[in-house]
Design a protein around this motif. Structure first.
Motif, PDB file in Angstrom:
ATOM      1  N   ASP A   1      -8.549   1.806  -6.092  1.00 11.65           N
ATOM      2  CA  ASP A   1      -8.052   2.295  -5.148  1.00 11.65           C
ATOM      3  C   ASP A   1      -6.431   2.528  -5.443  1.00 11.65           C
ATOM      4  O   ASP A   1      -5.594   1.347  -5.509  1.00 11.65           O
ATOM      5  N   TYR A   2      -5.943   3.705  -6.064  1.00  7.63           N
ATOM      6  CA  TYR A   2      -4.531   3.789  -6.518  1.00  7.63           C
ATOM      7  C   TYR A   2      -3.565   3.906  -5.477  1.00  7.63           C
ATOM      8  O   TYR A   2      -2.430   3.959  -5.932  1.00  7.63           O
ATOM      9  N   TYR A   3      -3.944   3.623  -4.118  1.00  7.65           N
ATOM     10  CA  TYR A   3      -2.940   3.654  -3.199  1.00  7.65           C
ATOM     11  C   TYR A   3      -2.376   2.040  -3.351  1.00  7.65           C
ATOM     12  O   TYR A   3      -1.174   1.703  -2.377  1.00  7.65           O
TER      13      TYR A   3
ATOM     14  N   GLU B   1      -1.025   8.572  -3.404  1.00  5.05           N
ATOM     15  CA  GLU B   1      -1.748   8.317  -4.782  1.00  5.05           C
ATOM     16  C   GLU B   1      -0.926   9.022  -5.914  1.00  5.05           C
ATOM     17  O   GLU B   1      -0.596   9.967  -5.961  1.00  5.05           O
TER      18      GLU B   1
ATOM     19  N   HIS C   1      -0.744   0.453 -10.640  1.00  6.14           N
ATOM     20  CA  HIS C   1      -2.255  -0.350 -10.369  1.00  6.14           C
ATOM     21  C   HIS C   1      -2.336  -1.328 -11.381  1.00  6.14           C
ATOM     22  O   HIS C   1      -3.411  -1.886 -11.658  1.00  6.14           O
TER      23      HIS C   1
ATOM     24  N   ARG D   1       0.934  -1.307   0.045  1.00  5.06           N
ATOM     25  CA  ARG D   1      -0.067  -0.052   0.106  1.00  5.06           C
ATOM     26  C   ARG D   1       1.001   1.080  -0.110  1.00  5.06           C
ATOM     27  O   ARG D   1       1.815   1.491   0.966  1.00  5.06           O
TER      28      ARG D   1
ATOM     29  N   GLN E   1       0.267   5.668 -12.593  1.00  6.80           N
ATOM     30  CA  GLN E   1      -0.981   4.933 -11.824  1.00  6.80           C
ATOM     31  C   GLN E   1      -1.034   3.586 -12.764  1.00  6.80           C
ATOM     32  O   GLN E   1      -1.388   2.596 -12.419  1.00  6.80           O
TER      33      GLN E   1
ATOM     34  N   SER F   1      -1.046  10.368 -12.460  1.00  9.52           N
ATOM     35  CA  SER F   1      -1.695   9.631 -13.413  1.00  9.52           C
ATOM     36  C   SER F   1      -1.057   8.859 -14.434  1.00  9.52           C
ATOM     37  O   SER F   1      -1.223   7.635 -14.400  1.00  9.52           O
TER      38      SER F   1
END
Length: 183
Positions: free
Chosen positions: A139-141, A122, A132, A118, A128, A125
């Motif tokens: 949930d991008y965390y 964040e 992810h 985790r 990500q 973009s």
């Protein structure tokens, strides 16, 4: 909250990255670093780099066209030798790429759809899509295996090269590295 299982996943990915880096360096040693051609070219690049630095110092105090021509000749020689060095390293790079892609695909099948960490932030973009990757939801965390593997590999490969003494010569590449001290 991530459990002991998630911590174990991180250890497995870290060890896989370490294995990948050691395998890559072993392949590089077999295909490149032990060859006489590479050793000769590496020594030549280091010598010419020193000559270029010396000549730059001499040219900065001496504005004669002869000194400038000599500097240009050394820089052209360095550029030629760097391209030869790159060609020699390309065959090893191809073998390393194939082993790394194979390892990543095996790990992806093991960790498909499962976050391994985790993140405390964040990601922006365009990051990500990697951080992810193959995870369900928004949930991008959550951190994917691929992102953690890439981060580990970036750190470990450079460290392994430094420890084994297989990092490229200082003048190879023509430009300072990202983490080189400013001059």
């Amino acid at each position: 909250l991530f459990s002991l299982m998630a911590f174990t996943d991180l250890i497995v990915i870290f060890c896989a990255s370490l294995f990948s880096s050691l395998l890559a360096e072993a392949l590089s040693w077999v295909l490149i670093y032990r060859t006489d051609n590479y050793k000769r070219l590496k020594d030549s690049v280091e010598n010419v780099s020193k000559k270029v630095e010396k000549q730059k110092e001499a040219t900065s105090t001496n504005f004669k066209p002869k000194a400038k021509k000599k500097l240009d000749r050394y820089e052209e020689l360095l550029k030629t030798q760097n391209s030869e060095l790159s060609m020699i390293k390309m065959k090893s790079g191809f073998a390393v790429m194939i082993t790394t892609v194979t390892l990543i695909s095996v790990l992806n099948s093991w960790f498909e759809g499962r976050p391994v960490a985790r993140l405390p932030f964040e990601p922006i973009s365009f990051v990500q899509s990697l951080s992810h990757r193959s995870l369900p939801g928004t949930d991008y965390y959550e951190c994917s295996m691929t992102f953690f593997f890439v981060l580990c590999s970036m750190f470990i490969r450079g460290t392994v090269q430094k420890i084994l003494g297989t990092e490229p010569p200082k003048g190879a590449g023509g430009m300072p590295g990202m983490f080189d001290a400013p001059k």
